[in-house]
Design a protein around this motif. Structure first.
Motif, PDB file in Angstrom:
ATOM      1  N   ALA A  20      42.226  52.849  46.755  1.00 13.10           N
ATOM      2  CA  ALA A  20      41.241  53.875  47.104  1.00 13.10           C
ATOM      3  C   ALA A  20      39.986  53.266  47.726  1.00 13.10           C
ATOM      4  O   ALA A  20      39.294  53.924  48.503  1.00 13.10           O
ATOM      5  N   ASN A  21      39.692  52.002  47.390  1.00 12.29           N
ATOM      6  CA  ASN A  21      38.496  51.332  47.903  1.00 12.29           C
ATOM      7  C   ASN A  21      38.812  50.297  48.979  1.00 12.29           C
ATOM      8  O   ASN A  21      37.959  49.471  49.307  1.00 12.29           O
ATOM      9  N   ASN A  22      40.039  50.319  49.509  1.00 13.36           N
ATOM     10  CA  ASN A  22      40.477  49.396  50.564  1.00 13.36           C
ATOM     11  C   ASN A  22      40.281  47.934  50.187  1.00 13.36           C
ATOM     12  O   ASN A  22      39.783  47.132  50.980  1.00 13.36           O
ATOM     13  N   ILE A  23      40.667  47.597  48.969  1.00 12.09           N
ATOM     14  CA  ILE A  23      40.593  46.221  48.487  1.00 12.09           C
ATOM     15  C   ILE A  23      42.013  45.726  48.281  1.00 12.09           C
ATOM     16  O   ILE A  23      42.840  46.395  47.654  1.00 12.09           O
ATOM     17  N   LYS A  24      42.307  44.553  48.816  1.00 12.48           N
ATOM     18  CA  LYS A  24      43.640  43.964  48.708  1.00 12.48           C
ATOM     19  C   LYS A  24      43.848  43.437  47.285  1.00 12.48           C
ATOM     20  O   LYS A  24      42.960  42.805  46.708  1.00 12.48           O
ATOM     21  N   MET A  25      45.027  43.700  46.728  1.00 11.35           N
ATOM     22  CA  MET A  25      45.389  43.175  45.408  1.00 11.35           C
ATOM     23  C   MET A  25      46.661  42.366  45.573  1.00 11.35           C
ATOM     24  O   MET A  25      47.654  42.861  46.104  1.00 11.35           O
ATOM     25  N   VAL A  26      46.633  41.091  45.152  1.00 15.79           N
ATOM     26  CA  VAL A  26      47.761  40.188  45.358  1.00 15.79           C
ATOM     27  C   VAL A  26      48.173  39.514  44.055  1.00 15.79           C
ATOM     28  O   VAL A  26      47.366  39.355  43.150  1.00 15.79           O
ATOM     29  N   ASN A  27      49.448  39.127  43.976  1.00 12.48           N
ATOM     30  CA  ASN A  27      49.948  38.298  42.882  1.00 12.48           C
ATOM     31  C   ASN A  27      49.845  36.856  43.350  1.00 12.48           C
ATOM     32  O   ASN A  27      50.651  36.410  44.172  1.00 12.48           O
ATOM     33  N   LYS A  28      48.843  36.143  42.868  1.00 13.78           N
ATOM     34  CA  LYS A  28      48.599  34.780  43.341  1.00 13.78           C
ATOM     35  C   LYS A  28      47.826  34.010  42.285  1.00 13.78           C
ATOM     36  O   LYS A  28      46.949  34.560  41.632  1.00 13.78           O
ATOM     37  N   GLU A  29      48.169  32.732  42.138  1.00 17.32           N
ATOM     38  CA  GLU A  29      47.394  31.895  41.224  1.00 17.32           C
ATOM     39  C   GLU A  29      46.037  31.624  41.835  1.00 17.32           C
ATOM     40  O   GLU A  29      45.905  31.537  43.064  1.00 17.32           O
ATOM     41  N   PHE A  30      45.035  31.503  40.992  1.00 14.63           N
ATOM     42  CA  PHE A  30      43.678  31.264  41.502  1.00 14.63           C
ATOM     43  C   PHE A  30      42.969  30.273  40.601  1.00 14.63           C
ATOM     44  O   PHE A  30      43.350  30.050  39.465  1.00 14.63           O
ATOM     45  N   MET A  31      41.926  29.680  41.171  1.00 17.50           N
ATOM     46  CA  MET A  31      41.100  28.726  40.424  1.00 17.50           C
ATOM     47  C   MET A  31      39.817  29.401  39.998  1.00 17.50           C
ATOM     48  O   MET A  31      39.299  30.274  40.676  1.00 17.50           O
TER      49      MET A  31
END
Length: 74
Positions: A60-71
């Motif tokens: 709804a807010n045009n934000i990408k959501m991904v399955n990814k490891e992060f630091m």
């Protein structure tokens, strides 16, 4: 609002999900290379419903959501 910190939707670059069971969610603000520790969290209960609600909010807010490891800093 995450862990008592408010972050407007227009300042969020991407939302990352790390892991399959008891996943960690990280919100990466625009202009940052890593996810700040204050913007990392886990759902205490109803993880599946929480992730579905977060995906709907992100879309709804045009934000990408991904399955990814992060630091993040410890």
């Amino acid at each position: 609002m995450v862990n008592g910190h408010a972050l407007p939707a227009q300042e969020i670059k991407v939302i990352m999900k790390m892991g399959h069971f008891n996943s960690v969610i990280g919100i990466k603000p625009k202009g940052k290379k890593i996810v700040p520790l204050r913007l990392c969290f886990r759902f205490a209960s109803n993880e599946d419903q929480g992730i579905m609600d977060l995906k709907e909010w992100a879309a709804a807010n045009n934000i990408k959501m991904v399955n990814k490891e992060f630091m993040s800093w410890l």
